[in-house]
Design a protein around this motif. Structure first.
Motif, short mmCIF file in Angstrom:
data_model
loop_
_atom_site.label_atom_id
_atom_site.label_comp_id
_atom_site.label_asym_id
_atom_site.label_seq_id
_atom_site.Cartn_x
_atom_site.Cartn_y
_atom_site.Cartn_z
N GLU A 298 1.08 -1.07 -0.28
CA GLU A 298 -0.15 -0.10 -0.17
C GLU A 298 0.71 1.18 0.57
O GLU A 298 0.42 2.38 -0.72
CB GLU A 298 -1.11 0.50 1.55
CG GLU A 298 -1.85 -1.15 1.01
CD GLU A 298 -2.89 -0.61 -0.19
OE1 GLU A 298 -3.13 0.73 -0.78
OE2 GLU A 298 -3.38 -1.85 -0.59
N ALA A 299 1.92 1.18 0.73
CA ALA A 299 2.86 2.49 1.10
C ALA A 299 2.97 2.55 -1.01
O ALA A 299 3.71 3.39 -1.34
CB ALA A 299 3.85 2.33 2.27
N GLN A 300 3.77 1.61 -1.39
CA GLN A 300 4.51 1.88 -2.70
C GLN A 300 3.15 1.83 -3.68
O GLN A 300 3.44 3.47 -4.37
CB GLN A 300 5.08 0.78 -2.97
CG GLN A 300 5.59 1.00 -4.86
CD GLN A 300 6.10 -1.27 -5.06
OE1 GLN A 300 5.75 -1.73 -5.18
NE2 GLN A 300 7.47 -1.24 -4.61
N LYS A 301 1.90 1.76 -3.94
CA LYS A 301 1.04 2.15 -4.47
C LYS A 301 0.50 3.86 -4.25
O LYS A 301 0.69 4.63 -5.08
CB LYS A 301 0.12 1.72 -4.47
CG LYS A 301 -1.83 1.85 -4.92
CD LYS A 301 -2.97 1.05 -4.16
CE LYS A 301 -3.53 1.16 -4.97
NZ LYS A 301 -5.54 0.30 -4.79
N GLU A 302 0.35 4.36 -3.47
CA GLU A 302 0.23 5.23 -2.67
C GLU A 302 1.27 6.75 -3.22
O GLU A 302 1.21 7.33 -3.37
CB GLU A 302 -0.29 5.80 -0.54
CG GLU A 302 -1.27 4.48 -0.57
CD GLU A 302 -1.43 4.59 0.74
OE1 GLU A 302 -0.87 5.82 1.80
OE2 GLU A 302 -2.22 4.14 1.11
N ALA A 303 2.45 5.96 -2.98
CA ALA A 303 3.35 7.09 -2.87
C ALA A 303 4.05 7.05 -4.77
O ALA A 303 3.89 8.13 -5.52
CB ALA A 303 4.98 5.91 -2.72
N TRP A 304 3.86 6.29 -5.65
CA TRP A 304 3.46 6.70 -7.24
C TRP A 304 1.90 7.54 -7.31
O TRP A 304 2.55 7.83 -8.91
CB TRP A 304 2.84 4.44 -7.71
CG TRP A 304 4.77 4.17 -7.40
CD1 TRP A 304 5.16 4.14 -6.67
CD2 TRP A 304 4.02 2.37 -7.94
NE1 TRP A 304 6.34 2.94 -7.41
CE2 TRP A 304 5.46 1.86 -7.83
CE3 TRP A 304 3.33 1.24 -8.89
CZ2 TRP A 304 6.33 0.69 -8.27
CZ3 TRP A 304 4.02 0.59 -8.63
CH2 TRP A 304 5.03 -0.01 -8.68
N GLN A 305 0.92 7.33 -6.66
CA GLN A 305 0.56 7.89 -7.24
C GLN A 305 0.17 9.44 -6.87
O GLN A 305 0.24 10.09 -7.28
CB GLN A 305 -0.93 7.51 -6.22
CG GLN A 305 -2.67 8.59 -6.47
CD GLN A 305 -2.66 7.66 -8.29
OE1 GLN A 305 -2.55 6.79 -7.96
NE2 GLN A 305 -3.21 8.70 -8.83
N LYS A 306 0.86 9.67 -5.66
CA LYS A 306 1.82 10.83 -5.46
C LYS A 306 2.66 11.29 -6.56
O LYS A 306 2.28 12.58 -6.87
CB LYS A 306 2.12 11.16 -4.01
CG LYS A 306 1.62 10.44 -3.09
CD LYS A 306 2.76 10.86 -1.58
CE LYS A 306 1.46 10.78 -0.25
NZ LYS A 306 2.82 10.80 0.67
N THR A 307 3.71 10.63 -7.35
CA THR A 307 4.03 10.91 -8.20
C THR A 307 3.60 11.37 -9.13
O THR A 307 3.54 12.00 -10.49
CB THR A 307 5.63 9.21 -8.74
OG1 THR A 307 6.24 9.51 -7.30
CG2 THR A 307 5.79 9.95 -9.94
N MET A 308 2.39 10.45 -10.00
CA MET A 308 1.57 11.02 -10.73
C MET A 308 0.70 11.72 -10.57
O MET A 308 0.67 12.59 -12.07
CB MET A 308 0.55 9.30 -10.94
CG MET A 308 1.43 8.22 -11.47
SD MET A 308 1.05 6.21 -11.97
CE MET A 308 -0.29 5.68 -10.58
N ASP A 309 0.61 12.02 -9.93
CA ASP A 309 -0.02 12.86 -9.77
C ASP A 309 0.75 14.61 -9.63
O ASP A 309 0.11 15.97 -10.07
CB ASP A 309 -0.72 13.60 -8.03
CG ASP A 309 -2.34 13.07 -7.59
OD1 ASP A 309 -3.13 12.07 -8.37
OD2 ASP A 309 -2.08 12.30 -6.59
N ARG A 310 2.20 14.55 -8.96
CA ARG A 310 2.86 15.42 -9.57
C ARG A 310 3.24 15.61 -11.21
O ARG A 310 3.54 16.63 -11.78
CB ARG A 310 3.87 15.60 -8.93
CG ARG A 310 3.85 15.18 -7.54
CD ARG A 310 5.38 15.52 -6.67
NE ARG A 310 6.20 14.11 -6.42
CZ ARG A 310 5.60 13.86 -5.53
NH1 ARG A 310 5.14 14.26 -4.30
NH2 ARG A 310 6.05 12.44 -5.38
N VAL A 311 3.11 14.28 -11.81
CA VAL A 311 3.61 14.20 -13.51
C VAL A 311 2.71 14.93 -13.80
O VAL A 311 2.92 15.68 -15.19
CB VAL A 311 3.69 13.74 -13.97
CG1 VAL A 311 4.27 12.56 -15.23
CG2 VAL A 311 4.81 11.98 -12.53
#
Length: 205
Positions: free
Chosen positions: A113-126
């Motif tokens: 879940e931590a990895q999933k949420e971190a990736w979502q943050k990255t995609m939001d920034r992108v």
């Protein structure tokens, strides 16, 4: 306009891993309370080392945040070594907890879940960075972002299925996380290339 991408994969990687470290520390601090005295002391020592790993990651991000593509190979290797030490400290915690890594499926889910949420943050920034481009260039960026999202969805689906397995071990989950992380990092590199190309084309127009 500079041809340097507003999204820097190494910074995103560091932020993503920092989120995994944060989630791990929170989980282990809660679980350590269940351990007996001797095991608790060893577990607390492992958690303290994880906090040192977290401090090192935070300092690295702060130091390199504005450098972007100029981050040196030495700096990247330093962060890679810090991650290895963190994973070693996770195993040290499990060893202190008498091999709990074979049973602590709650931690497996915490990391996934931590990895999933971190990736979502990255995609939001992108996505936020992509809004700066005009329609023609933005279409190229959007295509790269779509690929990044698809990569994340596929990786998350595989990890979810893996975690459902009845006899899965932490070693297997760790290896799967590492493989999915590498695939996402590669997709981030490709996304950055799309940003740079779009910015270069805009300059030449």
């Amino acid at each position: 306009m500079t041809d340097q991408s507003p999204i820097h994969p190494y910074i995103e990687q560091a932020k993503n891993r920092l989120d995994e470290i944060d989630a791990s520390i929170a989980h282990f601090e809660a679980r350590a309370q269940e351990l007996k005295t001797d095991a608790r002391a060893k577990a607390d020592a492992a958690i303290a080392k994880m906090k040192s790993n977290r401090d090192a990651y935070r300092a690295w991000v702060k130091e390199n945040q504005e450098i972007g593509e100029a981050i040196t190979a030495g700096a990247r290797e330093k962060l890679k070594a810090e991650w290895t030490r963190f994973e070693d400290n996770v195993m040290a915690y499990f060893d202190a907890a008498a091999g709990m890594y074979e049973q602590d499926k709650a931690y497996f889910q915490v990391r996934i879940e931590a990895q999933k949420e971190a990736w979502q943050k990255t995609m939001d920034r992108v996505k936020a960075a992509a809004k700066a481009f005009q329609a023609k260039r933005k279409a190229e960026i959007d295509a790269a972002v779509a690929t990044l999202e698809k990569n994340a969805e596929n990786a998350n689906a595989k990890l979810k299925d893996l975690n459902k397995a009845g006899s899965i071990s932490w070693t297997a989950v760790r290896d799967a996380l590492s493989a999915s992380r590498a695939a996402f990092d590669k997709a981030m590199d490709e996304t950055q290339s799309a940003f740079k190309e779009a910015m270069k084309t805009t300059e030449d127009a």
